[in-house]
Design an enzyme around this catalytic site. Structure first.
Site, short mmCIF file in Angstrom:
data_model
loop_
_atom_site.label_atom_id
_atom_site.label_comp_id
_atom_site.label_asym_id
_atom_site.label_seq_id
_atom_site.Cartn_x
_atom_site.Cartn_y
_atom_site.Cartn_z
N ASN A 132 59.46 12.43 -8.98
CA ASN A 132 59.65 13.81 -9.42
C ASN A 132 60.58 14.52 -8.44
O ASN A 132 60.50 14.33 -7.23
CB ASN A 132 58.32 14.55 -9.60
CG ASN A 132 57.39 14.54 -8.42
OD1 ASN A 132 57.42 13.61 -7.62
ND2 ASN A 132 56.58 15.55 -8.30
N GLU A 152 61.72 18.31 -7.75
CA GLU A 152 61.44 19.71 -8.06
C GLU A 152 62.63 20.60 -7.71
O GLU A 152 63.61 20.17 -7.09
CB GLU A 152 60.18 20.16 -7.32
CG GLU A 152 58.97 19.36 -7.80
CD GLU A 152 57.65 19.86 -7.28
OE1 GLU A 152 57.62 20.63 -6.31
OE2 GLU A 152 56.62 19.45 -7.86
N CYS A 179 60.39 15.27 -13.94
CA CYS A 179 59.27 14.38 -13.62
C CYS A 179 59.76 12.98 -13.26
O CYS A 179 60.88 12.58 -13.62
CB CYS A 179 58.34 14.26 -14.82
SG CYS A 179 57.39 15.73 -15.20
N GLU A 207 58.83 10.10 -14.44
CA GLU A 207 59.08 9.23 -15.60
C GLU A 207 60.47 9.48 -16.18
O GLU A 207 61.21 8.55 -16.51
CB GLU A 207 58.04 9.50 -16.70
CG GLU A 207 56.61 9.22 -16.31
CD GLU A 207 55.89 10.41 -15.69
OE1 GLU A 207 56.52 11.18 -14.94
OE2 GLU A 207 54.70 10.57 -15.97
N CYS A 244 53.32 13.98 -18.74
CA CYS A 244 53.37 15.27 -19.43
C CYS A 244 53.99 15.09 -20.82
O CYS A 244 54.59 14.06 -21.13
CB CYS A 244 54.15 16.30 -18.61
SG CYS A 244 55.94 16.21 -18.82
N CYS A 260 57.78 14.29 -21.02
CA CYS A 260 58.07 12.89 -20.72
C CYS A 260 57.66 11.98 -21.88
O CYS A 260 58.33 10.99 -22.17
CB CYS A 260 57.37 12.46 -19.44
SG CYS A 260 58.10 13.18 -17.96
N1 THU Z 1 54.89 15.31 -12.67
C1 THU Z 1 55.47 14.09 -12.83
O1 THU Z 1 56.45 13.76 -12.16
N2 THU Z 1 54.93 13.25 -13.75
C2 THU Z 1 53.78 13.48 -14.45
O2 THU Z 1 53.36 12.62 -15.22
C3 THU Z 1 53.08 14.75 -14.27
C4 THU Z 1 53.78 15.78 -13.47
C5 THU Z 1 55.41 16.19 -11.60
C6 THU Z 1 56.17 17.41 -12.04
C7 THU Z 1 55.99 18.32 -10.85
O3 THU Z 1 56.95 18.02 -9.86
C8 THU Z 1 54.63 17.96 -10.31
O4 THU Z 1 54.33 16.68 -10.82
C9 THU Z 1 53.53 18.94 -10.68
O5 THU Z 1 53.50 19.18 -12.04
#
Ligand code: THU
Length: 132
Positions: free
Chosen positions: A42, A44, A53, A55, A88, A91
């Protein structure tokens, strides 16, 4: 690479996550049908909405490398969660764009236990190009 190695790769990748805002690190190891493994974390952003994310990072990297729908075998997703970390919904929709219904999604928890589901199980009644 077997399932356990793919999960281990996803766990290692968490170290590369860029998550200064949520402090929630996620790694995704994407296995292609030709055996190639593609990394994702991920990433941000201070605007929050521009966050990507793990994925999607891995899937978009695969597309950039030239892989097409049908080339995707499995993805292992890892976060420091007690329960199995579910991808999520954004994704999931991206997975539907490139993965077949039998694409394997390996959900893991902090203990590296694995729950394997197919994309068809994860996203029933998916909206696809066939619906347009
Ligand atoms: N996130 C992911 O990378 N993958 C997931 O399956 C769930 C959420 C990340 C997005 C964000 O950077 C952090 O987790 C909190 O939501």
């Amino acid at each position: 690479m077997n399932q356990q190695q793919l999960v281990e790769r996803a766990r290692q990748l968490k170290d590369n996550a860029y998550s200064p805002y949520s402090k929630f690190r996620v790694g995704a190891a994407l296995l292609m049908k030709d055996g190639t493994v593609i990394d994702g974390v991920n990433v941000e952003n201070v605007s929050f909405g521009a966050t990507n994310c793990a994925e999607r990072t891995a899937i978009f990297t695969a597309v950039a490398k030239g892989y097409k729908k049908g080339d995707f075998e499995a993805v292992a997703v890892s976060g420091d969660t007690e329960d199995f970390l579910p991808p999520c919904s954004i994704c999931r929709q991206v997975m539907v764009e490139f993965g077949d219904p039998d694409f394997k999604v390996l959900l893991t928890n902090g203990n590296a236990d694995v729950k394997e589901v197919t994309l068809g199980e994860l996203v029933p009644l998916a909206f696809t190009d066939l619906d347009m």
